[in-house]
Scaffold this motif. Structure first.
Motif, PDB file in Angstrom:
ATOM      1  N   VAL A 111      -6.359   0.814  -0.621  1.00 37.39           N
ATOM      2  CA  VAL A 111      -5.872   0.471  -1.954  1.00 37.39           C
ATOM      3  C   VAL A 111      -6.602  -0.786  -2.400  1.00 37.39           C
ATOM      4  O   VAL A 111      -6.652  -1.768  -1.651  1.00 37.39           O
ATOM      5  N   ALA A 112      -7.166  -0.761  -3.604  1.00 36.95           N
ATOM      6  CA  ALA A 112      -7.896  -1.918  -4.128  1.00 36.95           C
ATOM      7  C   ALA A 112      -6.963  -3.115  -4.282  1.00 36.95           C
ATOM      8  O   ALA A 112      -5.779  -2.956  -4.598  1.00 36.95           O
ATOM      9  N   ASP A 113      -7.500  -4.305  -4.065  1.00 31.93           N
ATOM     10  CA  ASP A 113      -6.699  -5.530  -4.140  1.00 31.93           C
ATOM     11  C   ASP A 113      -5.933  -5.645  -5.449  1.00 31.93           C
ATOM     12  O   ASP A 113      -4.755  -6.000  -5.455  1.00 31.93           O
ATOM     13  N   GLU A 162      -0.865  -5.741  -8.549  1.00 35.34           N
ATOM     14  CA  GLU A 162      -0.061  -5.186  -9.639  1.00 35.34           C
ATOM     15  C   GLU A 162       1.234  -4.564  -9.111  1.00 35.34           C
ATOM     16  O   GLU A 162       2.318  -4.809  -9.639  1.00 35.34           O
ATOM     17  N   ARG A 163       1.127  -3.775  -8.047  1.00 40.82           N
ATOM     18  CA  ARG A 163       2.311  -3.137  -7.457  1.00 40.82           C
ATOM     19  C   ARG A 163       3.329  -4.173  -6.995  1.00 40.82           C
ATOM     20  O   ARG A 163       4.515  -4.050  -7.236  1.00 40.82           O
ATOM     21  N   MET A 164       2.831  -5.182  -6.276  1.00 40.09           N
ATOM     22  CA  MET A 164       3.747  -6.161  -5.702  1.00 40.09           C
ATOM     23  C   MET A 164       4.364  -7.070  -6.761  1.00 40.09           C
ATOM     24  O   MET A 164       5.529  -7.438  -6.654  1.00 40.09           O
ATOM     25  N   GLY A 208      -4.771   5.469  -1.083  1.00 38.45           N
ATOM     26  CA  GLY A 208      -3.351   5.208  -1.261  1.00 38.45           C
ATOM     27  C   GLY A 208      -2.927   5.039  -2.704  1.00 38.45           C
ATOM     28  O   GLY A 208      -1.810   4.593  -2.969  1.00 38.45           O
ATOM     29  N   VAL A 209      -3.804   5.405  -3.652  1.00 41.15           N
ATOM     30  CA  VAL A 209      -3.476   5.251  -5.069  1.00 41.15           C
ATOM     31  C   VAL A 209      -3.147   6.613  -5.660  1.00 41.15           C
ATOM     32  O   VAL A 209      -3.878   7.591  -5.442  1.00 41.15           O
ATOM     33  N   GLY A 210      -2.045   6.683  -6.385  1.00 39.16           N
ATOM     34  CA  GLY A 210      -1.628   7.922  -7.024  1.00 39.16           C
ATOM     35  C   GLY A 210      -0.135   8.113  -6.880  1.00 39.16           C
ATOM     36  O   GLY A 210       0.572   7.245  -6.364  1.00 39.16           O
ATOM     37  N   GLU A 211       0.350   9.254  -7.335  1.00 38.81           N
ATOM     38  CA  GLU A 211       1.765   9.574  -7.204  1.00 38.81           C
ATOM     39  C   GLU A 211       2.109   9.697  -5.718  1.00 38.81           C
ATOM     40  O   GLU A 211       1.280  10.107  -4.906  1.00 38.81           O
ATOM     41  N   VAL A 212       3.347   9.369  -5.374  1.00 39.54           N
ATOM     42  CA  VAL A 212       3.794   9.367  -3.977  1.00 39.54           C
ATOM     43  C   VAL A 212       3.489  10.696  -3.286  1.00 39.54           C
ATOM     44  O   VAL A 212       2.926  10.722  -2.188  1.00 39.54           O
ATOM     45  N   GLU A 213       3.830  11.809  -3.926  1.00 40.74           N
ATOM     46  CA  GLU A 213       3.634  13.130  -3.309  1.00 40.74           C
ATOM     47  C   GLU A 213       2.143  13.459  -3.174  1.00 40.74           C
ATOM     48  O   GLU A 213       1.719  14.063  -2.193  1.00 40.74           O
ATOM     49  N   GLU A 214       1.355  13.014  -4.145  1.00 38.41           N
ATOM     50  CA  GLU A 214      -0.101  13.234  -4.114  1.00 38.41           C
ATOM     51  C   GLU A 214      -0.721  12.502  -2.906  1.00 38.41           C
ATOM     52  O   GLU A 214      -1.527  13.066  -2.162  1.00 38.41           O
ATOM     53  N   ALA A 228       0.820  -1.216   0.000  1.00 40.42           N
ATOM     54  CA  ALA A 228       0.000   0.000   0.000  1.00 40.42           C
ATOM     55  C   ALA A 228       0.854   1.266   0.000  1.00 40.42           C
ATOM     56  O   ALA A 228       0.334   2.358  -0.185  1.00 40.42           O
ATOM     57  N   GLY A 229       2.152   1.127   0.232  1.00 41.98           N
ATOM     58  CA  GLY A 229       3.021   2.297   0.252  1.00 41.98           C
ATOM     59  C   GLY A 229       3.300   2.842   1.634  1.00 41.98           C
ATOM     60  O   GLY A 229       3.770   3.975   1.781  1.00 41.98           O
TER      61      GLY A 229
END
Length: 181
Positions: A115-117, A122-124, A164-170, A11-12
């Motif tokens: 964050v959606a499953d 996809e991230r992992m 929790g979805v989007g650019e890190v700074e966002e 999730a970041g």
């Protein structure tokens, strides 16, 4: 500011914890880092944790609680901290509350990253780790939900849910807004 970050694997939390640590001027305390530091320094708690890890078992809450208690008692955490990966259970949350109560420093907020499953998977998978198969990732998310649902109820009133979805700074800007900063 004393914060707890919750969110599924991927999730970041770690990324956001580092940013929040810098912006708030408090240490980022990750249980993974605590375990590694205690084990590499061969502290009594590290040696105790290593025995469980070597046997293929989870480190018991009692050992984890003592590591966290020792870490939050350090001078750099006097004005707060960002906890990442702890507490994972209601028992650990109760132990944390006792630690903070003794220090006269209550928790300020709990940030829950939503964050959606499919996004987590996809991230992992994109990290390219050998142990990150879709089946393993989905199981870890299931375990996380089972452990965390009671935590969210326990912390009712302190929880700020953040997309929790989007650019890190966002995402970080959303967290800072949720914290009133």
């Amino acid at each position: 500011m004393r914060l707890v970050l919750l969110g599924p694997p991927g999730a970041g939390k770690g990324t956001q914890a580092e940013l929040l640590s810098d912006k708030l001027g408090v240490p980022h305390i990750s249980t993974g880092n605590l375990f590694r530091a205690n084990i590499s320094q061969q502290t009594p708690l590290g040696r105790e944790a290593q025995k469980y890890i070597d046997a293929g078992n989870l480190v018991p809450s009692d050992v984890t609680n003592r590591m966290v208690e020792s870490r939050i008692a350090e001078p750099d955490a006097a004005n707060g901290f960002v906890l990442d990966g702890y507490p994972r259970t209601v028992d650990q949350a109760v132990a944390l509350e006792k630690m903070l109560q003794q220090a006269g420093q209550p928790l300020d907020a709990v940030v829950s990253f939503e964050v959606a499953d499919d996004v987590v998977v996809e991230r992992m998978l994109s990290r390219g780790r050998g142990d990150d198969t879709e089946e393993v990732i989905r199981n870890r998310m299931h375990v996380y939900r089972e452990e965390t649902a009671p935590l969210l109820q326990h912390y009712d009133g302190l929880v700020a849910s953040v997309d929790g979805v989007g650019e890190v700074e966002e995402v970080n800007n959303r967290v800072m807004r949720a914290l009133g900063r």
